[in-house]
Design a protein around this motif. Structure first.
Motif, PDB file in Angstrom:
ATOM      1  N   GLU A   1       9.825 -18.130  -5.534  1.00 46.27           N
ATOM      2  CA  GLU A   1       8.970 -19.128  -4.641  1.00 46.27           C
ATOM      3  C   GLU A   1       7.968 -18.363  -3.677  1.00 46.27           C
ATOM      4  OE1 GLU A   1       9.425 -22.239  -5.395  1.00 46.27           O
ATOM      5  OE2 GLU A   1      11.458 -22.191  -6.220  1.00 46.27           O
ATOM      6  N   PHE A   2       6.798 -19.286  -3.767  1.00 51.48           N
ATOM      7  CA  PHE A   2       5.749 -18.618  -2.784  1.00 51.48           C
ATOM      8  C   PHE A   2       5.047 -19.907  -1.982  1.00 51.48           C
ATOM      9  CE2 PHE A   2       1.237 -18.244  -2.290  1.00 51.48           C
ATOM     10  CZ  PHE A   2       1.320 -17.190  -1.314  1.00 51.48           C
ATOM     11  N   ASP A   3       5.186 -19.698  -0.885  1.00 47.60           N
ATOM     12  CA  ASP A   3       4.300 -20.496   0.034  1.00 47.60           C
ATOM     13  C   ASP A   3       3.442 -20.020   1.092  1.00 47.60           C
ATOM     14  OD1 ASP A   3       5.813 -20.504   2.685  1.00 47.60           O
ATOM     15  OD2 ASP A   3       6.938 -21.990   1.308  1.00 47.60           O
ATOM     16  N   ASN A   4       2.474 -20.464   1.639  1.00 45.33           N
ATOM     17  CA  ASN A   4       1.643 -19.792   2.497  1.00 45.33           C
ATOM     18  C   ASN A   4       2.444 -19.459   3.935  1.00 45.33           C
ATOM     19  OD1 ASN A   4      -0.757 -19.896   0.783  1.00 45.33           O
ATOM     20  ND2 ASN A   4      -1.121 -22.012   1.729  1.00 45.33           N
ATOM     21  N   THR A   5       3.548 -20.052   4.178  1.00 45.18           N
ATOM     22  CA  THR A   5       4.423 -19.815   5.258  1.00 45.18           C
ATOM     23  C   THR A   5       5.250 -18.785   5.064  1.00 45.18           C
ATOM     24  OG1 THR A   5       4.107 -21.966   5.965  1.00 45.18           O
ATOM     25  CG2 THR A   5       5.751 -20.839   6.961  1.00 45.18           C
ATOM     26  N   THR A   6       6.030 -18.808   4.196  1.00 42.74           N
ATOM     27  CA  THR A   6       7.085 -17.863   4.015  1.00 42.74           C
ATOM     28  C   THR A   6       6.960 -16.720   3.103  1.00 42.74           C
ATOM     29  OG1 THR A   6       8.042 -19.213   2.070  1.00 42.74           O
ATOM     30  CG2 THR A   6       8.810 -19.549   4.282  1.00 42.74           C
ATOM     31  N   GLY A   7       5.679 -16.628   2.413  1.00 43.43           N
ATOM     32  CA  GLY A   7       5.277 -15.643   1.431  1.00 43.43           C
ATOM     33  C   GLY A   7       6.236 -15.673   0.073  1.00 43.43           C
ATOM     34  N   ILE A   8       6.528 -14.716  -0.209  1.00 43.60           N
ATOM     35  CA  ILE A   8       7.397 -14.566  -1.582  1.00 43.60           C
ATOM     36  C   ILE A   8       8.868 -14.650  -1.160  1.00 43.60           C
ATOM     37  CG2 ILE A   8       8.412 -13.012  -3.485  1.00 43.60           C
ATOM     38  CD1 ILE A   8       5.493 -12.170  -3.721  1.00 43.60           C
ATOM     39  N   SER A   9       9.365 -15.361  -1.920  1.00 44.17           N
ATOM     40  CA  SER A   9      11.084 -15.661  -1.291  1.00 44.17           C
ATOM     41  C   SER A   9      12.089 -15.961  -2.738  1.00 44.17           C
ATOM     42  CB  SER A   9      11.342 -16.577  -0.238  1.00 44.17           C
ATOM     43  OG  SER A   9      10.892 -17.873  -0.736  1.00 44.17           O
ATOM     44  N   PHE A  10      13.214 -15.749  -2.669  1.00 43.81           N
ATOM     45  CA  PHE A  10      14.017 -16.602  -3.345  1.00 43.81           C
ATOM     46  C   PHE A  10      15.500 -16.601  -2.961  1.00 43.81           C
ATOM     47  CE2 PHE A  10      14.144 -11.899  -4.792  1.00 43.81           C
ATOM     48  CZ  PHE A  10      15.328 -11.528  -4.433  1.00 43.81           C
ATOM     49  N   THR A  11      16.435 -17.320  -3.427  1.00 42.86           N
ATOM     50  CA  THR A  11      17.663 -17.777  -2.715  1.00 42.86           C
ATOM     51  C   THR A  11      18.778 -16.600  -3.038  1.00 42.86           C
ATOM     52  OG1 THR A  11      16.836 -19.943  -2.858  1.00 42.86           O
ATOM     53  CG2 THR A  11      19.417 -19.758  -2.378  1.00 42.86           C
ATOM     54  N   CYS A  12      19.557 -16.272  -1.951  1.00 36.23           N
ATOM     55  CA  CYS A  12      20.532 -15.560  -1.930  1.00 36.23           C
ATOM     56  C   CYS A  12      21.911 -16.318  -1.643  1.00 36.23           C
ATOM     57  CB  CYS A  12      20.454 -14.180  -1.038  1.00 36.23           C
ATOM     58  SG  CYS A  12      18.917 -13.144  -1.347  1.00 36.23           S
ATOM     59  N   ASP A  13      22.847 -15.834  -2.424  1.00 35.35           N
ATOM     60  CA  ASP A  13      24.154 -16.672  -2.036  1.00 35.35           C
ATOM     61  C   ASP A  13      24.820 -15.785  -0.774  1.00 35.35           C
ATOM     62  OD1 ASP A  13      26.693 -17.490  -1.980  1.00 35.35           O
ATOM     63  OD2 ASP A  13      27.260 -16.723  -3.880  1.00 35.35           O
ATOM     64  N   LEU A  14      25.256 -16.569   0.318  1.00 38.11           N
ATOM     65  CA  LEU A  14      25.757 -16.097   1.508  1.00 38.11           C
ATOM     66  C   LEU A  14      27.143 -16.042   1.391  1.00 38.11           C
ATOM     67  CD1 LEU A  14      23.400 -17.275   4.340  1.00 38.11           C
ATOM     68  CD2 LEU A  14      23.320 -15.253   3.068  1.00 38.11           C
TER      69      LEU A  14
END
Length: 459
Positions: A387-400
């Motif tokens: 995912e990418f947006d102007n606030t968080t930058g590049i990200s993806f979901t990790c299992d906690l």
């Protein structure tokens, strides 16, 4: 006195300018590091996993901004490339604008720095989905389900050029073992829409695959057998094509996978009948079922672990040091899903058992599932996107749910089934505040994770 006073004044002035110079120098370094330009050929070396669970994943310091206060978390980073107009062959007659949704998603999932690290679970499944959907888009105006060789060569080149122009890694063909022939499905005898719909029960196929349940499809498949049945039906003409009246049920002739090629034709037909979003969702779930059955990590001979852990109970410190060192080198390969981590832990444990390690050294040395994935981040077993947006930058979901102990293989279990109803994970860690995790055991058949974190990736 005057001399002493002037000396003090001079020293104070010099000190003042030294401080100003130091501040200016730090500020300049900060600005310069922000302007760092990354080329596709640059190598990204990841650091050791961060200590805090919520810290951002760290990349090589050469590509990180200067952080004057190391106590505060680093700010998110953003893609450092400029999109451009790709140079196309002019020989691929497809409206690429109509495919912008799926192309943009693929370019994001295969972005330059992350593609090699998520190729197995994110990038390549998404690229394969794009190829299926593109094949259908090409065939819609030609009443066909495949491309000819010349068109396949041109269109494949155009697809890769467009993806690269949007920031995708240029090594996708090598990462995902793709070539123009993926658009041809040459050995399947049925290539046009009319013939396909005369042979296949298309209403049954649509009913099975129009809405694929990501929680059930891998263990109680509905769409997969429907695709296989359709592929077998249209491949039956393959026997006559190759001059044989008795082809084994596998559909292989002299190394040619007829049924496999015919599955590609079925995927193309489905992509014509479903929206891009529906088709992409279905293909991603089907890919997930496949990739989660295996361990993508490479394990070489663990001689050092076997030597140190042959009598683990009497030499735990040296055993654990060797085990953590060995697994640490595996962890730096790629990100894996939670289910893949279970497969990797089981496979490696079996290797150790065959080499003479008897004790459960995972338990002795506190080895968790997260230790098998890059930076300790387990990806979800469900389809995931970058995912990418102007606030968080590049990200993806990790299992906690990642403090779950790695399962040491039982000698009584010959094979691991991730769908067995009696199979379940160890209890989740108990929260010190609540005194209970909410559920003590999570069934593997229900795809593991309860808690997720969207992790910002600093690039």
């Amino acid at each position: 006195m005057e001399s002493s006073s002037s000396g003090s004044c001079f020293q104070g002035t010099v000190y003042h300018w030294v401080v100003l110079f130091a501040v200016w120098l730090c500020g300049s370094q900060h600005v310069l590091s922000q302007k760092t330009t990354l080329e596709p050929k640059d190598k990204f070396l990841l650091s050791d996993p961060p200590i805090g669970l919520f810290d951002p994943i760290e990349i090589s310091p050469s590509v990180l901004p200067h952080n004057p206060n190391p106590v505060e978390p680093l700010s998110p980073m953003y893609p450092n490339y400029t999109s451009y107009d790709p140079v196309l062959t002019g020989k691929c007659h497809v409206n690429f604008s109509a495919l912008s949704y799926i192309i943009d998603k693929t370019a994001s999932d295969c972005s330059i720095p992350l593609a090699p690290l998520v190729a197995d679970v994110i990038c390549c499944p998404q690229v394969n989905s794009l190829m299926n959907i593109f094949q259908a888009a090409y065939g819609t105006g030609n009443a066909t389900l495949v491309l000819n060789q010349a068109s396949a060569n041109a269109c494949f080149s155009d697809i890769m050029s467009i993806l690269a122009s949007k920031g995708a890694n240029t090594n996708i063909p090598e990462l995902c073992t793709l070539r123009p022939s993926n658009l041809i499905d040459a050995s399947c005898p049925v290539k046009d829409i009319s013939s396909f719909e005369k042979i296949v029960n298309v209403s049954k196929l649509i009913d099975a695959c129009s809405s694929v349940d990501p929680l059930k499809e891998c263990c109680r498949p509905v769409c997969q057998p429907a695709i296989a049945e359709a592929a077998i039906h249209i491949s039956s003409g393959g026997a006559n094509m190759f001059g044989s009246s008795s082809i084994p049920g596998t559909g292989n002739v002299a190394g040619i996978d007829i049924v496999g090629d015919c599955k590609g034709v079925v995927h193309s037909w489905l992509s014509m009948k479903l929206s891009s979003e529906e088709a992409n969702s279905a293909f991603r779930v089907l890919s997930g079922c496949k990739v989660n059955k295996v361990c993508p990590l490479e394990f070489d001979e663990p001689a050092s672990v076997v030597k140190a852990c042959g009598k683990a109970s009497s030499s735990t410190p040296s055993c654990c040091a060797a085990l953590h060192s060995y697994i640490g080198t595996r962890q730096k390969q790629i990100f894996v899903t939670n289910l893949q981590a279970i497969n990797c832990a089981t496979m490696f444990g079996s290797m150790l058992q065959k080499a003479g390690v008897v004790d459960d050294i995972y338990g002795l040395c506190d080895i968790d599932l997260k230790d098998f994935s890059l930076q300790g981040c387990l990806l979800r077993s469900l389809p995931t996107d970058i995912e990418f947006d102007n606030t968080t930058g590049i990200s993806f979901t990790c299992d906690l749910s990642d403090n779950i102990a790695a399962p040491w293989p039982s000698s009584s279990v010959q094979s691991l089934s991730l769908c067995a109803p009696e199979m379940s994970l160890p209890a989740l860690p108990v929260s010190p505040k609540s005194g209970s995790s909410g559920t003590s055991r999570t069934g593997i058949g229900v795809l593991l994770p309860l808690v997720f974190l969207t992790m910002t990736i600093s690039i």
